[in-house]
Design a protein around this motif. Structure first.
Motif, mmCIF file in Angstrom:
data_model
loop_
_atom_site.group_PDB
_atom_site.id
_atom_site.type_symbol
_atom_site.label_atom_id
_atom_site.label_comp_id
_atom_site.label_asym_id
_atom_site.label_seq_id
_atom_site.Cartn_x
_atom_site.Cartn_y
_atom_site.Cartn_z
ATOM 1 N N ALA A 241 0.825 -1.210 0.000
ATOM 2 C CA ALA A 241 0.000 0.000 0.000
ATOM 3 C C ALA A 241 0.855 1.255 0.000
ATOM 4 O O ALA A 241 0.568 2.225 -0.723
ATOM 5 C CB ALA A 241 -0.931 -0.007 1.216
ATOM 6 N N ALA A 242 1.907 1.247 0.790
ATOM 7 C CA ALA A 242 2.808 2.399 0.822
ATOM 8 C C ALA A 242 3.486 2.594 -0.529
ATOM 9 O O ALA A 242 3.685 3.727 -0.991
ATOM 10 C CB ALA A 242 3.847 2.210 1.919
ATOM 11 N N ASP A 243 3.829 1.490 -1.179
ATOM 12 C CA ASP A 243 4.459 1.571 -2.499
ATOM 13 C C ASP A 243 3.504 2.166 -3.523
ATOM 14 O O ASP A 243 3.914 2.951 -4.387
ATOM 15 C CB ASP A 243 4.921 0.189 -2.947
ATOM 16 C CG ASP A 243 5.569 0.222 -4.325
ATOM 17 O OD1 ASP A 243 6.475 1.044 -4.528
ATOM 18 O OD2 ASP A 243 5.147 -0.561 -5.203
ATOM 19 N N LEU A 244 2.230 1.824 -3.435
ATOM 20 C CA LEU A 244 1.249 2.378 -4.364
ATOM 21 C C LEU A 244 1.161 3.896 -4.231
ATOM 22 O O LEU A 244 1.031 4.610 -5.229
ATOM 23 C CB LEU A 244 -0.118 1.740 -4.124
ATOM 24 C CG LEU A 244 -0.275 0.278 -4.560
ATOM 25 C CD1 LEU A 244 -1.615 -0.274 -4.087
ATOM 26 C CD2 LEU A 244 -0.137 0.153 -6.076
ATOM 27 N N ALA A 245 1.236 4.394 -3.005
ATOM 28 C CA ALA A 245 1.187 5.840 -2.800
ATOM 29 C C ALA A 245 2.406 6.518 -3.413
ATOM 30 O O ALA A 245 2.302 7.556 -4.082
ATOM 31 C CB ALA A 245 1.093 6.149 -1.305
ATOM 32 N N LEU A 246 3.585 5.937 -3.188
ATOM 33 C CA LEU A 246 4.798 6.507 -3.767
ATOM 34 C C LEU A 246 4.770 6.422 -5.294
ATOM 35 O O LEU A 246 5.185 7.356 -5.987
ATOM 36 C CB LEU A 246 6.035 5.779 -3.227
ATOM 37 C CG LEU A 246 6.311 5.921 -1.729
ATOM 38 C CD1 LEU A 246 7.519 5.077 -1.340
ATOM 39 C CD2 LEU A 246 6.564 7.381 -1.363
ATOM 40 N N ALA A 247 4.274 5.298 -5.809
ATOM 41 C CA ALA A 247 4.214 5.121 -7.263
ATOM 42 C C ALA A 247 3.305 6.145 -7.912
ATOM 43 O O ALA A 247 3.568 6.623 -9.029
ATOM 44 C CB ALA A 247 3.748 3.706 -7.595
ATOM 45 N N SER A 248 2.220 6.509 -7.230
ATOM 46 C CA SER A 248 1.289 7.502 -7.769
ATOM 47 C C SER A 248 1.979 8.851 -7.961
ATOM 48 O O SER A 248 1.857 9.490 -9.015
ATOM 49 C CB SER A 248 0.087 7.651 -6.835
ATOM 50 O OG SER A 248 -0.775 8.674 -7.279
ATOM 51 N N VAL A 249 2.726 9.282 -6.955
ATOM 52 C CA VAL A 249 3.437 10.558 -7.065
ATOM 53 C C VAL A 249 4.581 10.435 -8.065
ATOM 54 O O VAL A 249 4.845 11.364 -8.842
ATOM 55 C CB VAL A 249 3.974 11.001 -5.688
ATOM 56 C CG1 VAL A 249 4.641 12.374 -5.794
ATOM 57 C CG2 VAL A 249 2.852 11.054 -4.660
ATOM 58 N N ALA A 250 5.238 9.281 -8.076
ATOM 59 C CA ALA A 250 6.336 9.069 -9.018
ATOM 60 C C ALA A 250 5.863 9.195 -10.468
ATOM 61 O O ALA A 250 6.575 9.740 -11.324
ATOM 62 C CB ALA A 250 6.967 7.694 -8.790
#
Length: 375
Positions: free
Chosen positions: A281-290
């Motif tokens: 879930a944390a990775d999905l948040a970072l991926a969205s901004v990335a």
């Protein structure tokens, strides 16, 4: 598993580095005399974010986050140091994109000569503005003379180039202007003094950087235009977005190393699955901004979302680390220095500026419609 995907991303970018890191123990890689940064340099990590036309690898933001997470699982100190280098490089890339100056030559040199770039921007002091320069520059003839110090300053013993925020003194006694200086590390007047006394993240080389009458040419000093609403310029905004994403990835990688140990132990499958869900879930948040960053967006709104994802990721890393330690049990904790070290390292993420607490007022105003201001 997310840990394996991260290592695959690192292997694709820097083939052989992960295998070389596994030949060393965690305690060796975290020691003062570690060779993690030398390996990172040897395997081409210096050019991770540099465009291909400048000889770099041109990694996209999410892939870079994954690579940093993989490094963090092997060596938290290396992940922190690599983050400082890469966000400094990302700032240079942004500068080169909006300038016709010498910046592209620096990027060529960083990639081809495998140079490490340190950042002398934010201070780690309570109450200190994260963008307030700790160095001052006075004009003499056709150059600047810079004095000041930065502590802590990661990469302080391995740096080849310094990027520093400076207060450019006005010859007529007016208010100093904000400037960014690019300084070769071998310039006379630069020294390093021991500063980091914690046993955690010692390998990141975060000591005190001192500049005493350092002469810098006028062509190596940039004067960004600050936006009065956010107190940031495009260069700082881009750099802070990259820093937020990469440092968040690093601390998630430290927590991931503990999840992997729990997985290998065969204990508490439910808690292990819960921890992996949180990391995903944390990775999905970072991926969205990335993805926004990779599309060319690097404005104040993207910065706000990057910081939001970073703060959430730090919560996740600490929660996951604590849960893994509990599941591994007392014997797992006392019988392995790695476990106690990794859980301590994950808690250091909250200390990087801007801290959540210092940004709360700005976020309140941001949610009310104002620009996110960083002081």
């Amino acid at each position: 598993m997310i840990v394996h995907r991260d290592r695959a991303a690192l292997e694709a970018l820097l083939p052989g580095l992960d295998a070389e890191l596994t030949k060393r123990s965690l305690s060796d890689l975290e020691s003062t005399e570690n060779d993690g940064l030398s390996l990172y340099r040897r395997f081409g990590g210096c050019g991770l974010l540099i465009p291909k036309e400048n000889g770099g690898l041109a990694a996209d933001a999410h892939t870079a986050i994954r690579a940093i997470r993989a490094l963090a699982g092997r060596s938290p100190s290396l992940a922190v140091a690599a983050t400082m280098h890469n966000f400094s490089v990302a700032s240079l890339v942004a500068l080169a994109t909006h300038s016709n100056g010498f910046e592209w030559m620096l990027l060529d040199a960083v990639a081809s000569d495998r140079l490490l770039v340190c950042s002398a921007f934010a201070e780690g002091r309570s109450g200190q503005g994260v963008l307030a320069p700790t160095m001052r520059a006075r004009r003499e003839n056709d150059h600047w003379v810079i004095d000041g110090r930065k502590k802590p300053c990661s990469l302080s013993r391995s740096m080849n180039l310094i990027t520093a925020s400076v207060a450019l003194e006005d010859a007529d006694g007016g208010e100093p202007q904000f400037g960014v200086a690019l300084i070769p590390a071998e310039t006379p007047g630069i020294s390093v003094r021991p500063f980091w006394n914690s046993q955690v993240l010692t390998g990141a080389e975060s000591d005190e950087l001192i500049l005493d009458n350092v002469i810098v040419g006028d062509d190596l000093v940039v004067r960004p235009e600050l936006d009065p609403g956010s107190n940031l310029d495009n260069l700082q905004t881009t750099g802070m977005i990259w820093f937020s994403l990469l440092i968040a990835g690093g601390y998630l990688g430290m927590a991931g190393a503990l999840v992997e140990r729990l997985w290998d132990s065969g204990r508490d499958r439910d808690r292990c699955a819960t921890a992996l869900l949180e990391l995903e879930a944390a990775d999905l948040a970072l991926a969205s901004v990335a993805s926004e960053l990779d599309s060319g967006a690097a404005d104040n709104g993207v910065l706000a979302r990057a910081l939001t994802a970073r703060y959430a990721a730090h919560d996740t890393s600490r929660r996951v680390a604590d849960s893994c330690v509990e599941a591994l049990g007392g014997m797992g904790f006392v019988s392995s220095r790695d476990v106690s070290y990794l859980v301590s390292a994950t808690h250091a993420g909250q200390f990087h500026p801007p801290s959540r607490r210092s940004a709360l007022t700005s976020f309140h105003d941001y949610f009310d419609g104002s620009a996110l201001r960083i002081d």
